[in-house]
Enzyme design. Structure first.
Site, mmCIF file in Angstrom:
data_model
loop_
_atom_site.group_PDB
_atom_site.id
_atom_site.type_symbol
_atom_site.label_atom_id
_atom_site.label_comp_id
_atom_site.label_asym_id
_atom_site.label_seq_id
_atom_site.Cartn_x
_atom_site.Cartn_y
_atom_site.Cartn_z
ATOM 1 C CG ASP A 250 -2.090 0.928 1.111
ATOM 2 O OD1 ASP A 250 -2.313 1.468 0.006
ATOM 3 O OD2 ASP A 250 -2.776 1.154 2.120
ATOM 4 C CG HIS B 14 0.705 2.250 -9.413
ATOM 5 N ND1 HIS B 14 0.413 1.853 -8.130
ATOM 6 C CD2 HIS B 14 -0.363 2.977 -9.828
ATOM 7 C CE1 HIS B 14 -0.782 2.312 -7.785
ATOM 8 N NE2 HIS B 14 -1.272 3.004 -8.791
ATOM 9 C CG LEU C 252 10.180 -17.058 -2.712
ATOM 10 C CD1 LEU C 252 10.013 -16.968 -1.196
ATOM 11 C CD2 LEU C 252 10.812 -15.766 -3.222
HETATM 12 C C1 FPP Z 1 -1.101 0.207 -3.562
HETATM 13 O O1 FPP Z 1 -0.880 1.580 -3.576
HETATM 14 C C2 FPP Z 1 -0.867 -0.328 -4.858
HETATM 15 C C3 FPP Z 1 -1.790 -0.887 -5.687
HETATM 16 C C4 FPP Z 1 -3.195 -1.165 -5.334
HETATM 17 C C5 FPP Z 1 -1.375 -1.200 -7.054
HETATM 18 C C6 FPP Z 1 -0.694 -2.477 -7.420
HETATM 19 C C7 FPP Z 1 0.650 -2.805 -6.940
HETATM 20 C C8 FPP Z 1 1.786 -2.608 -7.624
HETATM 21 C C9 FPP Z 1 1.929 -1.779 -8.822
HETATM 22 C C10 FPP Z 1 2.969 -3.345 -7.204
HETATM 23 C C11 FPP Z 1 3.389 -4.266 -8.290
HETATM 24 C C12 FPP Z 1 2.571 -5.466 -8.475
HETATM 25 C C13 FPP Z 1 2.623 -6.282 -9.576
HETATM 26 C C14 FPP Z 1 1.961 -7.613 -9.567
HETATM 27 C C15 FPP Z 1 3.303 -5.930 -10.807
HETATM 28 P P1 FPP Z 1 -2.088 2.598 -3.703
HETATM 29 O O2 FPP Z 1 -2.268 2.971 -5.129
HETATM 30 O O3 FPP Z 1 -3.294 2.019 -3.035
HETATM 31 O O4 FPP Z 1 -1.519 3.811 -2.922
HETATM 32 P P2 FPP Z 1 -2.338 4.923 -2.104
HETATM 33 O O5 FPP Z 1 -3.055 4.185 -0.999
HETATM 34 O O6 FPP Z 1 -1.260 5.808 -1.607
HETATM 35 O O7 FPP Z 1 -3.272 5.568 -3.056
#
Ligand code: FPP
Length: 236
Positions: A12, A29, A123
């Site tokens: 997060d 991201h 893993l």
């Molecule tokens: C959380 O930050 C992130 C997400 C919901 C997006 C997905 C995760 C990634 C990009 C990491 C990589 C994963 C893969 C499988 C490639 P948020 O956008 O909720 O942040 P905020 O709470 O600050 O808005």
């Protein structure tokens, strides 16, 4: 240091991390994705056997079209790149969640990655994509009810193990430690059945800044806990 067998992470804070730097959410991201690669290396080096990350929830579809497009592009690239990462880390990759919602090419990349990496066992890396615990339980219980009505399963024979075997995580051990980055203190529909006895660690550090030292801090805290599952504490 006693390392947990299975670590689950809620990734997060990518968006807030980027905003604090005056950058668009997509930058967060991209950095969050890069950090996922590093953390897999760290997990392997520390001897952790199972890692499960929450990358995209069933609720995340509510984000703007633009952000969803960025995330889908990232998933595509990552799933391709992950073939190499899996080989390097001898890592078996499994996707949790309902992948039928993704474009056909993403679904195919997931199947290719799962098949290719099934030869590795050092893993075990699970990525939750279009995952929500209630959705997982609903899908699993539908299949279980069908098995009952079609005579493959007797309701009186249903145990906790039977229920676990109908979930996306079938065959995996339950998480020992759950880490959530970026300050929120909730589970957000993540592994609700599986985390009945899991220790929780919450940190204000945003996901793109969650590196090896932060992981070690979380494991040290985990080591301080008294994990007795309702039993009697042993005399010191
Ligand atoms: C959380 O930050 C992130 C997400 C919901 C997006 C997905 C995760 C990634 C990009 C990491 C990589 C994963 C893969 C499988 C490639 P948020 O956008 O909720 O942040 P905020 O709470 O600050 O808005």
């Amino acid at each position: 240091m006693n390392v947990p067998n299975h670590v689950a992470i809620i990734l997060d804070g990518n968006g807030r991390w980027a905003k604090a730097k005056g950058m668009p959410r997509s930058y967060g991201h991209v950095k969050g994705c890069a950090n996922l690669e590093t953390i897999c290396d760290d997990m392997k080096a520390l001897g952790i056997k199972y890692l499960t990350v929450y990358a995209f929830s069933t609720e995340n579809w509510k984000r703007s079209r633009e952000e969803i497009d960025v995330l889908m592009r990232l998933f595509r690239n990552y799933l391709k790149k992950c073939l190499k990462i899996a080989e390097k880390n001898r890592m078996k990759v499994r996707i949790l969640g309902d992948i039928s919602a993704f474009d056909a090419d993403i679904q195919q990349k997931i199947l290719d990655l799962e098949e290719y990496s099934s030869q590795f066992h050092e893993l075990h890396f699970q990525i939750a994509l279009n995952y929500g615990s209630r959705d997982e339980i609903t899908r699993g219980m539908r299949r279980m009810a069908k098995d009952c009505t079609e005579g493959r399963l007797q309701p009186d024979n249903i145990t906790e193990e039977t229920i676990s075997s109908y979930l996306d995580t079938a065959g995996l051990p339950d998480p020992d430690l759950m880490i959530r980055t970026s300050g929120e203190l909730r589970l957000s529909n993540y592994l609700l059945w599986q985390m009945a006895y899991t220790e929780f660690y919450f940190t204000d550090v945003a996901w793109p800044d969650f590196h090896r030292e932060e992981l070690i801090k979380a494991i040290e805290k985990y080591n301080e806990r008294d994990r007795r599952y309702g039993g009697i504490k042993e005399e010191a």
